[in-house]
Design a protein around this motif. Sequence first.
Motif: not given
Length: 342
Positions: A141-143, A189-192, A293-294
């Motif tokens: 996931v987003s490697p 906010e940075a990840c999602i 981070v799906a």
Amino acid sequence: MKPASLWPDEHLPAHSVPPPWPGRAVRLDGTVTYVRDTPATAPGAEPALYVHGLGGSSQNWTDLAGLLAPWLDGQAIDLPGFGRSEPGRRYTIQAFADRVVRWIEHSDRGPVHLFGNSLGGAVSVRVAALRPDLVRTLTLVSPALPFLDFRRSLQGRMLLLLAIPRGERLAAWHLTQLAPEVMARQVMEACIADLTRISDQRRQEAVEEIRIRYQAAHYAAAYVRTFRGLVSSFLRSYLPGPNSLWRMAAGLRAPTLVVGGRVDRLVDVRVAPQAARVIPDSRLLMLDGVGHVAQLEVPRTVARAVLALLAEQREARTAAEPQAGDLLTGTEDSARASDMAG
């Protein structure tokens, strides 16, 4: 590379927001490794291991692991220096991969379905490349596989910190200037991409996670040294030698699902498609309006793609070994066949 299929949503468990799965501290090679267990809820489940990203923890997998519990007997590990695990001696991709391998060997559950997000994706690629006997399938996931244009990542602004003497102390000082609630909001906010997808419970858990980090004197050093190790691995991947993550990815034998968000602010959005092109037996799922981070933001969609991969592997095993035991049975087989036909 081929497009990922999706298992029918109605065959997943009903929507819920489970609390973090129970964890335990295990002394491994002289230091404590913290592991959370998501026990299987149905017979015939196969072992799975979840590996978090930079600055994350085993809690990042709560929702996805719960959705997959009827099929996978899950464990999520805190890498050294993160979550509730004790600090490590080294913070490199190799060192983290060695710890994951040691845990699989120690738990005697291999081969496992291996999941990795961001940094954990890079670690999982190394594990699957060097120890294919320990990996059944691989989900990335987003490697955080190598890219050189750090303008495409919010973490590019941290590069200067690596060049500053005693940069770890500066990072530690910066942490003390922000309230846990503020830091948690900035991280999310940075990840999602869409914060409305995150429940109040998950937000409160994120704040508590930050409080734990503030109490851990080693955390800032672990974060900065891990980021340094990740950047170093990026540079080595474009040089001759056996330690290139891209070369390892090209040699993977495990059936692989690659998931990427088109609003990823931390890893270049071109990395996930490139990974799927490089990995021989891969499936690609690119998600519109989703961030880094799906598995946190859209866990049901990720779970559906994972279950389609498991169904595909079950079909392959059944064709090769007609007497092999079923992983997915009954009405779910019919649902899978209908979904694939569609």
